[in-house]
Enzyme design. Structure first.
Site, PDB file in Angstrom:
ATOM      1  CG  ASN A   9      49.079  24.294  86.944  1.00 41.57           C
ATOM      2  OD1 ASN A   9      49.905  23.403  87.140  1.00 41.57           O
ATOM      3  ND2 ASN A   9      49.364  25.407  86.287  1.00 41.57           N
ATOM      4  CE  LYS A  11      50.578  28.012  88.771  1.00 40.80           C
ATOM      5  NZ  LYS A  11      50.669  29.429  88.532  1.00 40.80           N
ATOM      6  CG  HIS A  95      50.554  27.679  82.707  1.00 35.68           C
ATOM      7  ND1 HIS A  95      51.306  28.718  83.215  1.00 35.68           N
ATOM      8  CD2 HIS A  95      49.470  27.562  83.514  1.00 35.68           C
ATOM      9  CE1 HIS A  95      50.704  29.194  84.293  1.00 35.68           C
ATOM     10  NE2 HIS A  95      49.589  28.513  84.495  1.00 35.68           N
ATOM     11  CD  GLU A  97      53.307  29.798  86.066  1.00 33.62           C
ATOM     12  OE1 GLU A  97      53.463  28.575  86.260  1.00 33.62           O
ATOM     13  OE2 GLU A  97      52.528  30.499  86.754  1.00 33.62           O
ATOM     14  CD  GLU A 167      45.546  29.573  83.173  1.00 35.42           C
ATOM     15  OE1 GLU A 167      45.027  29.233  84.234  1.00 35.42           O
ATOM     16  OE2 GLU A 167      46.744  29.392  82.930  1.00 35.42           O
ATOM     17  N   GLY A 173      48.194  34.145  89.652  1.00 39.41           N
ATOM     18  CA  GLY A 173      48.999  34.215  90.874  1.00 39.41           C
ATOM     19  C   GLY A 173      49.109  35.616  91.443  1.00 39.41           C
ATOM     20  CB  SER A 213      43.469  35.256  91.142  1.00 43.49           C
ATOM     21  OG  SER A 213      44.845  35.589  91.017  1.00 43.49           O
TER      22      SER A 213
HETATM   23  C1  PEP Z   1      47.466  28.924  86.838  1.00 42.80           C
HETATM   24  O1  PEP Z   1      48.642  28.851  87.116  1.00 42.80           O
HETATM   25  O2  PEP Z   1      47.019  28.286  85.868  1.00 42.80           O
HETATM   26  C2  PEP Z   1      46.631  29.780  87.656  1.00 42.80           C
HETATM   27  C3  PEP Z   1      45.475  30.110  87.200  1.00 42.80           C
HETATM   28  O3  PEP Z   1      47.158  30.184  88.869  1.00 42.80           O
HETATM   29  P1  PEP Z   1      46.381  31.010  90.010  1.00 42.80           P
HETATM   30  O4  PEP Z   1      45.052  30.337  90.239  1.00 42.80           O
HETATM   31  O5  PEP Z   1      47.273  30.924  91.208  1.00 42.80           O
HETATM   32  O6  PEP Z   1      46.214  32.392  89.499  1.00 42.80           O
END
Ligand code: PEP
Length: 252
Positions: A9, A11, A95, A97, A167, A173, A213
């Protein structure tokens, strides 16, 4: 046998030349279908260019979001048909976000999932709890609510075409990963919930990927868990080396 998905992803990152250059490297490194499905989700602006690079490769393209409408007066939005037209086979829906920064509700996500499926896209439907919810013992209640809202009135035939992503928001992040056991417990709960609450008979075949992460160091222990069928990778998917390593570790 579940075929795992490793999805990037990106973003709001990467210009068209940057996205194309990454896609070329990926195509060169993974020219044949392996043991996992590789999916990359560039920003909308780069979808067509990335599709040009990957059209003869087994690597799939995903959008990061979509609108549920077919067409019309929706300034700034993109429909499922447009995504298919641009070469997408997948779309990330819900997601955290999108939920927290843009106020997307369970009802809106449900409409998006219906529209994605109707157009032949595979939704990657995301769910997960905040740190506060986890610490107050509400994790399972929140996940169940997100599943029931997001997958409302999706038929069994269609659930077959949905990938789920757990998630935990506190792990996105932040550099904090759920431990393999925390993630496994949540994935097991998700599988049981779709089997019982949604009366879905093929829950054992549903792809449930983990995001939060993920990096080359923790991929192996996460992928060793019986209910973790891949990863949704944010930060570590922006550079080719770590993302390629995550794919290779998952293929073992
Ligand atoms: C994501 O945005 O779906 C995500 C898992 O980000 P990160 O791997 O940076 O935590």
């Amino acid at each position: 046998m579940i075929r795992p998905i490793i999805a990037a992803n990106w973003k709001m990152h990467k210009t068209i030349p940057e996205a194309v250059s990454f896609a070329k490297q990926l195509k060169e490194e993974f020219p044949e279908p392996g043991n996992v499905d590789i999916v990359i989700a560039p920003p909308f602006t780069a979808l067509s260019s990335v599709m040009e690079v990957l059209k003869d490769s087994p690597i799939h393209i995903s959008a990061q979001n979509m609108h549920w409408g077919e067409k019309g007066a929706c300034t700034g939005e993109i429909s499922a048909t447009m995504l298919v037209d641009a070469g997408c086979g997948f779309v990330i829906i819900g997601h955290s976000e999108r939920r927290t920064l843009f106020g997307e509700t369970g009802g809106m996500l449900n409409k998006k999932i219906h529209a994605a499926l109707k157009s032949g896209l595979t939704p990657i439907f995301c769910m997960g709890e905040t740190l506060e919810e986890r610490e107050s013992g509400a994790t399972f209640r929140i996940i169940r609510k997100q599943i029931k809202e997001g997958l409302n009135n999706i038929t069994s035939d269609d659930i077959r075409r949905v990938a789920l992503a757990y998630e935990p928001i506190w792990a996105i992040g932040t550099g904090k990963t759920a431990t393999p056991l925390q993630a496994q417990e949540a994935h097991r709960f998700i599988r049981e919930t779709i089997a019982t609450d949604l009366e879905y008979a093929h829950a054992s075949e549903t792809v449930i990927i983990y995001g939060g992460s993920v990096n080359p160091e923790n991929t192996g222990s996460l992928m060793d868990q019986p209910d973790i069928n891949g990863a949704l990778v944010g930060g570590a998917s922006l550079d080719f080396g770590p993302f390629a390593d995550i794919i290779k570790i998952s293929e073992r």
